[in-house]
Design an enzyme around this catalytic site. Structure first.
Site, short mmCIF file in Angstrom:
data_model
loop_
_atom_site.label_atom_id
_atom_site.label_comp_id
_atom_site.label_asym_id
_atom_site.label_seq_id
_atom_site.Cartn_x
_atom_site.Cartn_y
_atom_site.Cartn_z
N HIS A 63 0.82 -1.22 0.00
CA HIS A 63 0.00 0.00 0.00
C HIS A 63 0.85 1.26 0.00
O HIS A 63 0.32 2.36 -0.09
CB HIS A 63 -1.05 0.00 1.11
CG HIS A 63 -0.55 -0.44 2.44
ND1 HIS A 63 -0.71 -1.71 2.92
CD2 HIS A 63 0.12 0.23 3.38
CE1 HIS A 63 -0.16 -1.80 4.10
NE2 HIS A 63 0.36 -0.66 4.41
N HIS A 93 7.29 7.10 4.65
CA HIS A 93 6.58 6.53 3.49
C HIS A 93 5.90 7.63 2.69
O HIS A 93 5.91 8.79 3.09
CB HIS A 93 5.58 5.45 3.93
CG HIS A 93 4.45 6.00 4.74
ND1 HIS A 93 4.47 6.06 6.11
CD2 HIS A 93 3.29 6.58 4.36
CE1 HIS A 93 3.36 6.63 6.52
NE2 HIS A 93 2.62 6.96 5.49
N HIS A 95 2.59 8.94 -0.15
CA HIS A 95 1.26 8.82 -0.75
C HIS A 95 1.29 9.55 -2.08
O HIS A 95 1.92 10.59 -2.21
CB HIS A 95 0.20 9.44 0.17
CG HIS A 95 0.13 8.76 1.51
ND1 HIS A 95 -0.73 7.71 1.78
CD2 HIS A 95 0.84 8.96 2.65
CE1 HIS A 95 -0.55 7.31 3.03
NE2 HIS A 95 0.40 8.05 3.59
N GLU A 105 -2.74 13.59 0.81
CA GLU A 105 -3.85 13.21 1.69
C GLU A 105 -4.46 14.48 2.27
O GLU A 105 -5.65 14.73 2.15
CB GLU A 105 -3.34 12.28 2.78
CG GLU A 105 -2.78 10.99 2.20
CD GLU A 105 -2.92 9.82 3.14
OE1 GLU A 105 -2.26 9.84 4.19
OE2 GLU A 105 -3.70 8.89 2.81
N HIS A 118 5.32 11.14 4.62
CA HIS A 118 5.04 11.02 6.05
C HIS A 118 6.25 10.47 6.79
O HIS A 118 6.77 9.41 6.42
CB HIS A 118 3.85 10.08 6.28
CG HIS A 118 2.54 10.71 5.87
ND1 HIS A 118 1.42 9.98 5.63
CD2 HIS A 118 2.21 12.02 5.70
CE1 HIS A 118 0.42 10.81 5.31
NE2 HIS A 118 0.88 12.06 5.35
N THR A 198 -3.92 7.32 8.60
CA THR A 198 -4.74 7.51 7.40
C THR A 198 -4.99 6.19 6.68
O THR A 198 -5.60 6.17 5.61
CB THR A 198 -4.08 8.50 6.42
OG1 THR A 198 -2.86 7.93 5.94
CG2 THR A 198 -3.81 9.84 7.08
S1 B30 Z 1 0.10 7.38 8.31
O1 B30 Z 1 1.23 8.24 8.45
O2 B30 Z 1 -1.07 7.78 9.06
N1 B30 Z 1 -0.30 7.28 6.80
C1 B30 Z 1 1.38 3.35 9.85
C2 B30 Z 1 2.00 4.50 10.30
C3 B30 Z 1 1.61 5.73 9.81
C4 B30 Z 1 0.60 5.84 8.89
C5 B30 Z 1 -0.02 4.69 8.44
C6 B30 Z 1 0.38 3.44 8.93
C7 B30 Z 1 1.81 2.03 10.38
O3 B30 Z 1 2.84 1.94 11.00
N2 B30 Z 1 1.04 0.96 10.13
C8 B30 Z 1 1.30 -0.37 10.59
C9 B30 Z 1 2.55 -0.94 10.01
N3 B30 Z 1 2.53 -1.20 8.56
C10 B30 Z 1 3.35 -0.28 7.86
C11 B30 Z 1 2.58 0.76 7.13
O4 B30 Z 1 3.14 1.76 6.71
O5 B30 Z 1 1.32 0.67 6.92
C12 B30 Z 1 2.97 -2.52 8.34
C13 B30 Z 1 2.56 -3.10 7.04
O6 B30 Z 1 1.30 -3.10 6.66
O7 B30 Z 1 3.35 -3.66 6.30
CU1 B30 Z 1 0.73 -1.20 6.64
ZN ZN Z 2 0.97 8.03 5.49
#
Ligand code: B30
Ligand code: ZN
Length: 258
Positions: A63, A93, A95, A105, A118, A198
């Site tokens: 994603h 990461h 978007h 976003e 982010h 998000t």
């Molecule tokens: S965000 O900045 O709100 N877009 C995670 C951290 C920050 C945001 C979104 C998600 C996060 O750490 N999620 C769980 C861990 N994930 C990593 C990921 O970036 O989203 C592990 C994975 O599946 O491989 Cu998803």
């Molecule tokens: Zn993000």
């Protein structure tokens, strides 16, 4: 919905079916109405302090693409701004969108940018793991930087040059000697508000710090993000053309500026 994503059948409008907090009171992103933001003289400058050796890998998680950092020690931290104490760097990461005119976003007065970076941190002063912090109202701090269409970004090239080696979901490559502050704009002036992740599980644990000055990215660099696959090795290939959630209701929250 088999697994969440950004397609018609599993995208942001369907997430509430499995993650009811999608309709919660502090969801992200938001449209920042600049005339409604409140200047707060108590907000301090931001002090990012990152150690390039804490960068470990770059990966495609299906994603987004992220650079993950060693967060077992306080080697790379963000201090200041609206934050109490130090927040430890976890990952960076991106978007983006299907075309160059949208992909961010957050929006500013209704305007979207080509993409958004982010920089994710967690409160290691108060909590013992990232997962524990992600369930607390002050657990995470995400620094957001808008990517504005313009000249190619030489700092971003370090990342975009690696993307063809992690094309499929689940792939990763060693990635170190990387300091994410090289991707920050000159001015660290910001807006801040309380919000959520998000992406599912959309946990309401994020202190958002959105930089007011964008950084540049060119069309060729954006195309490299869109070339990543949201599918794994051996599956029918599907490009990750977009991965942004649209703005969510403010529900009475205050957006402050420094
Ligand atoms: S965000 O900045 O709100 N877009 C995670 C951290 C920050 C945001 C979104 C998600 C996060 O750490 N999620 C769980 C861990 N994930 C990593 C990921 O970036 O989203 C592990 C994975 O599946 O491989 Cu998803
Ligand atoms: Zn993000």
């Amino acid at each position: 919905m088999l697994h969440w994503g950004y397609e018609e059948d599993n995208g942001p409008s369907r997430w509430k079916e499995i993650f009811p907090i999608a309709n919660g009171d502090r969801q992200s992103p938001i449209d920042i109405q600049t005339q409604q933001t409140k200047y707060d003289p108590a907000l301090r400058p931001l002090y990012p302090n990152y150690d390039p050796t804490s960068a470990k890998v770059i990966l495609n998680n299906g994603h987004s693409t992220s650079v993950e950092f060693d967060d077992t020690e306080n080697k790379s931290v963000l201090r200041g701004g609206p934050l109490t104490g130090s927040y430890r760097l976890r990952q960076v990461h991106f978007h983006w969108g299907p075309s160059d005119d949208l992909g961010s976003e957050h929006a500013v007065d209704g305007t979207k940018f080509a993409g958004e970076l982010h920089v994710v941190h967690w409160n290691a002063d108060k909590y013992s793991t990232f997962v524990e912090a992600a369930r607390q109202p002050d657990g995470l701090a995400v620094l957001a930087v808008f990517l504005k269409l313009g000249e190619c970004n030489s700092q971003l090239k370090t990342i975009t040059d690696h993307l063809d080696t992690i094309k499929v979901k689940g792939k990763q490559r060693r990635f170190t000697n990387f300091d994410p502050s090289c991707l920050l704009p000159h001015s660290l002036d910001y807006w801040t508000y309380l919000g959520s992740l998000t992406v599912p599980p959309l946990l309401e644990s994020v202190i958002w710090i959105v930089l007011r000055e964008p950084i540049n990215v060119c069309s060729e660099q954006l195309a490299k993000f869109r070339n990543l696959l949201c599918t794994g090795e051996g599956e029918a290939a599907f490009c990750l053309l977009k991965n942004f959630r649209p703005p969510q209701p403010l529900r009475g929250r205050e957006v402050r500026r420094n």
